[in-house]
Design a protein around this motif. Structure first.
Motif, PDB file in Angstrom:
ATOM      1  N   ALA A  58       0.818  -1.217   0.000  1.00  0.00           N
ATOM      2  CA  ALA A  58       0.000   0.000   0.000  1.00  0.00           C
ATOM      3  C   ALA A  58       0.850   1.266   0.000  1.00  0.00           C
ATOM      4  O   ALA A  58       0.668   2.141  -0.859  1.00  0.00           O
ATOM      5  CB  ALA A  58      -0.955  -0.012   1.194  1.00  0.00           C
ATOM      6  N   PRO A 107      -5.578   7.093   3.846  1.00  0.00           N
ATOM      7  CA  PRO A 107      -6.082   5.737   3.560  1.00  0.00           C
ATOM      8  C   PRO A 107      -4.979   4.697   3.512  1.00  0.00           C
ATOM      9  O   PRO A 107      -5.175   3.550   3.933  1.00  0.00           O
ATOM     10  CB  PRO A 107      -6.770   5.898   2.194  1.00  0.00           C
ATOM     11  CG  PRO A 107      -6.194   7.133   1.605  1.00  0.00           C
ATOM     12  CD  PRO A 107      -5.875   8.031   2.755  1.00  0.00           C
ATOM     13  N   SER A 108      -3.802   5.076   3.024  1.00  0.00           N
ATOM     14  CA  SER A 108      -2.669   4.149   2.989  1.00  0.00           C
ATOM     15  C   SER A 108      -2.247   3.760   4.395  1.00  0.00           C
ATOM     16  O   SER A 108      -1.953   2.590   4.679  1.00  0.00           O
ATOM     17  CB  SER A 108      -1.492   4.782   2.241  1.00  0.00           C
ATOM     18  OG  SER A 108      -0.345   3.975   2.305  1.00  0.00           O
ATOM     19  N   ARG A 121      -4.118   3.737   7.070  1.00  0.00           N
ATOM     20  CA  ARG A 121      -5.181   2.917   7.660  1.00  0.00           C
ATOM     21  C   ARG A 121      -4.989   1.442   7.282  1.00  0.00           C
ATOM     22  O   ARG A 121      -4.989   0.559   8.142  1.00  0.00           O
ATOM     23  CB  ARG A 121      -6.537   3.426   7.175  1.00  0.00           C
ATOM     24  CG  ARG A 121      -7.708   2.474   7.354  1.00  0.00           C
ATOM     25  CD  ARG A 121      -8.144   2.354   8.775  1.00  0.00           C
ATOM     26  NE  ARG A 121      -9.488   1.762   8.835  1.00  0.00           N
ATOM     27  CZ  ARG A 121      -9.913   0.984   9.787  1.00  0.00           C
ATOM     28  NH1 ARG A 121      -9.132   0.653  10.795  1.00  0.00           N
ATOM     29  NH2 ARG A 121     -11.155   0.510   9.778  1.00  0.00           N
ATOM     30  N   ILE A 122      -4.774   1.185   5.993  1.00  0.00           N
ATOM     31  CA  ILE A 122      -4.584  -0.188   5.513  1.00  0.00           C
ATOM     32  C   ILE A 122      -3.287  -0.758   6.058  1.00  0.00           C
ATOM     33  O   ILE A 122      -3.224  -1.923   6.476  1.00  0.00           O
ATOM     34  CB  ILE A 122      -4.597  -0.230   3.973  1.00  0.00           C
ATOM     35  CG1 ILE A 122      -5.934   0.299   3.432  1.00  0.00           C
ATOM     36  CG2 ILE A 122      -4.331  -1.634   3.472  1.00  0.00           C
ATOM     37  CD1 ILE A 122      -7.157  -0.420   3.957  1.00  0.00           C
ATOM     38  N   TYR A 156      -6.089 -11.013   6.600  1.00  0.00           N
ATOM     39  CA  TYR A 156      -5.885 -10.321   5.340  1.00  0.00           C
ATOM     40  C   TYR A 156      -4.698 -10.939   4.604  1.00  0.00           C
ATOM     41  O   TYR A 156      -3.638 -11.187   5.186  1.00  0.00           O
ATOM     42  CB  TYR A 156      -5.605  -8.835   5.577  1.00  0.00           C
ATOM     43  CG  TYR A 156      -6.670  -8.130   6.391  1.00  0.00           C
ATOM     44  CD1 TYR A 156      -8.001  -8.196   6.013  1.00  0.00           C
ATOM     45  CD2 TYR A 156      -6.329  -7.420   7.529  1.00  0.00           C
ATOM     46  CE1 TYR A 156      -8.988  -7.547   6.757  1.00  0.00           C
ATOM     47  CE2 TYR A 156      -7.307  -6.775   8.279  1.00  0.00           C
ATOM     48  CZ  TYR A 156      -8.626  -6.834   7.897  1.00  0.00           C
ATOM     49  OH  TYR A 156      -9.585  -6.204   8.634  1.00  0.00           O
ATOM     50  N   ALA A 178      -2.280  -6.044   1.314  1.00  0.00           N
ATOM     51  CA  ALA A 178      -2.820  -4.698   1.415  1.00  0.00           C
ATOM     52  C   ALA A 178      -4.121  -4.534   0.623  1.00  0.00           C
ATOM     53  O   ALA A 178      -5.100  -3.977   1.132  1.00  0.00           O
ATOM     54  CB  ALA A 178      -1.781  -3.689   0.938  1.00  0.00           C
ATOM     55  N   PHE A 179      -4.140  -5.026  -0.613  1.00  0.00           N
ATOM     56  CA  PHE A 179      -5.333  -4.852  -1.432  1.00  0.00           C
ATOM     57  C   PHE A 179      -6.496  -5.692  -0.902  1.00  0.00           C
ATOM     58  O   PHE A 179      -7.655  -5.260  -0.925  1.00  0.00           O
ATOM     59  CB  PHE A 179      -5.036  -5.218  -2.888  1.00  0.00           C
ATOM     60  CG  PHE A 179      -4.246  -4.164  -3.617  1.00  0.00           C
ATOM     61  CD1 PHE A 179      -4.789  -2.908  -3.836  1.00  0.00           C
ATOM     62  CD2 PHE A 179      -2.969  -4.420  -4.061  1.00  0.00           C
ATOM     63  CE1 PHE A 179      -4.077  -1.919  -4.495  1.00  0.00           C
ATOM     64  CE2 PHE A 179      -2.241  -3.448  -4.724  1.00  0.00           C
ATOM     65  CZ  PHE A 179      -2.788  -2.192  -4.942  1.00  0.00           C
ATOM     66  N   CYS A 207      -6.947  -6.434   2.182  1.00  0.00           N
ATOM     67  CA  CYS A 207      -7.397  -5.699   3.368  1.00  0.00           C
ATOM     68  C   CYS A 207      -8.309  -4.542   2.977  1.00  0.00           C
ATOM     69  O   CYS A 207      -9.376  -4.345   3.565  1.00  0.00           O
ATOM     70  CB  CYS A 207      -6.187  -5.194   4.151  1.00  0.00           C
ATOM     71  SG  CYS A 207      -6.597  -4.174   5.584  1.00  0.00           S
ATOM     72  N   ALA A 208      -7.884  -3.769   1.975  1.00  0.00           N
ATOM     73  CA  ALA A 208      -8.674  -2.611   1.538  1.00  0.00           C
ATOM     74  C   ALA A 208     -10.050  -3.041   1.030  1.00  0.00           C
ATOM     75  O   ALA A 208     -11.067  -2.409   1.346  1.00  0.00           O
ATOM     76  CB  ALA A 208      -7.924  -1.852   0.444  1.00  0.00           C
ATOM     77  N   TYR A 227     -13.596  -2.087   2.839  1.00  0.00           N
ATOM     78  CA  TYR A 227     -14.597  -1.355   2.048  1.00  0.00           C
ATOM     79  C   TYR A 227     -15.930  -2.103   2.011  1.00  0.00           C
ATOM     80  O   TYR A 227     -17.001  -1.503   2.176  1.00  0.00           O
ATOM     81  CB  TYR A 227     -14.080  -1.133   0.629  1.00  0.00           C
ATOM     82  CG  TYR A 227     -15.091  -0.475  -0.279  1.00  0.00           C
ATOM     83  CD1 TYR A 227     -15.375   0.891  -0.167  1.00  0.00           C
ATOM     84  CD2 TYR A 227     -15.769  -1.214  -1.247  1.00  0.00           C
ATOM     85  CE1 TYR A 227     -16.311   1.501  -0.989  1.00  0.00           C
ATOM     86  CE2 TYR A 227     -16.707  -0.621  -2.078  1.00  0.00           C
ATOM     87  CZ  TYR A 227     -16.972   0.737  -1.944  1.00  0.00           C
ATOM     88  OH  TYR A 227     -17.910   1.333  -2.762  1.00  0.00           O
ATOM     89  N   ILE A 235     -12.123   3.416   5.364  1.00  0.00           N
ATOM     90  CA  ILE A 235     -10.778   3.454   4.789  1.00  0.00           C
ATOM     91  C   ILE A 235     -10.098   4.780   5.116  1.00  0.00           C
ATOM     92  O   ILE A 235      -8.873   4.837   5.282  1.00  0.00           O
ATOM     93  CB  ILE A 235     -10.843   3.230   3.259  1.00  0.00           C
ATOM     94  CG1 ILE A 235     -11.307   1.796   2.967  1.00  0.00           C
ATOM     95  CG2 ILE A 235      -9.491   3.496   2.602  1.00  0.00           C
ATOM     96  CD1 ILE A 235     -11.411   1.464   1.502  1.00  0.00           C
TER      97      ILE A 235
END
Length: 328
Positions: free
Chosen positions: A78, A131-132, A134-135, A156, A159-160, A162-163, A167, A175
């Motif tokens: 991320a 947001p970065s 947070r993730i 998770y 990173a993706f 998790c995002a 969401y 996010i």
């Protein structure tokens, strides 16, 4: 925050490319320290009433044993993928801040001008970084949370993943949780970054055209080794100054961003009194040792990466220099 050594006059496009490369160098070199910092800041209480980690060394050893080297880089995708836009926003914000004050040259600008321009840069940077962060915090602490709970409460894959999960479960607002804290953290700390960096660079003696690592000056007597050390020292110290200012609010932000939804209904207004009650003022400086080590290393690597990228572009694509000698 990242930046360019004094004396560079480059186009916005070159700043964007070099800043992105420097940001990637910064993340790769500093991320393991950041992971330890985040885990020490969260450091949940186990069933026996004891904290999961007793200190920096215990945290590092326990993390290495349970996750291996890869564990120190969990969630790095991320911040790496957002390094270029974050630095681009920072560069743009700083240039606007300088121009609004009529200070066209950061190398001769006053500390006040640099500080205010840096504050605007920090505001721009925080908008992309929130947001970065947070993730990143969720990924870095999922193993810690699972160990404390003795159950896989978070799972998770990266990173993706998790995002996407955040969401789907909680919406876009989740996010961006902690955006206000990121803003409060980055505005003043970015200002201190600039005045520290330029203050240190001005202490080092250098010729007007002796500003590049891969290109000799007109006299042919450039010393890349000396210039490299100047960049590394100035960048490292600037990074440390930045985080000394930012750390207290960063601790609160990390607690808030990594907590389960509903833990702190009023955000930082709930995090702060809870931290003061359970850990006191010293809790605001948790993770300072790995943070200072990582900050010095990461910012030194960033500055060096930016400088090398600038020289490579200057050697292969000469010209296209702008009037504004941009630094960040």
């Amino acid at each position: 925050m990242e930046g360019l050594p004094e004396g560079h006059k480059v186009s916005p496009l070159r700043n964007f490319i070099a800043g992105g490369f420097g940001g990637i160098c910064m993340v790769i070199c500093g991320y393991p320290f950041d992971t330890l910092k985040v885990r020490l800041q969260v450091n949940p209480i186990q069933a026996d009433g004891q904290r999961l980690y007793r200190g920096l060394v215990h945290c590092a050893v326990k993390s290495l044993k349970s996750e291996g080297i890869r564990g120190f880089y969990r969630g790095m995708l991320a911040p790496v993928t957002t390094a270029t836009p974050m630095n681009a926003f920072a560069f743009w914000g700083f240039s606007v801040g300088m121009k609004l004050q009529g200070a066209m040259d950061p190398n001769v600008a006053t500390m006040r001008e640099l500080f205010l321009a840096g504050c605007l840069s920090g505001a721009c940077y925080a908008t992309v970084a929130a947001p970065s962060d947070r993730i990143k915090c969720l990924c870095q602490t999922q193993k810690t949370v699972n160990l404390a709970a003795k159950a896989p409460t978070r799972n998770y894959k990266g990173a993706f993943d998790c995002a996407i999960n955040v969401y789907r479960q909680e919406g876009l607002r989740s996010i961006f949780r902690g955006w206000n804290a990121t803003l409060i953290r980055d505005i003043p700390s970015s200002g201190f970054f600039f005045i520290t960096y330029h203050g240190v660079m001005r202490v080092f003696p250098s010729k007007e055209d002796d500003t590049r690592l891969l290109i000799q000056n007109e006299d042919g007597d450039s010393n890349p080794a000396v210039k490299t050390m100047q960049i590394l020292i100035a960048g490292g110290l600037a990074g440390c100054a930045n985080w000394i200012v930012a750390l207290p609010i960063d601790v609160l932000k990390t607690r808030y961003q990594s907590a389960e939804t509903g833990t702190y209904p009023r955000g930082l207004r709930d995090v702060f009194p809870f931290l003061m009650k359970t850990e006191g003022v010293k809790g605001l400086f948790k993770g300072i040792v790995p943070l200072m080590c990582g900050s010095f290393t990461a910012n030194a690597a960033c500055f060096l990466g930016v400088e090398i990228a600038m020289d490579v572009m200057a050697l292969n694509f000469p010209g296209e220099e702008a009037e504004f000698p941009y630094t960040d």
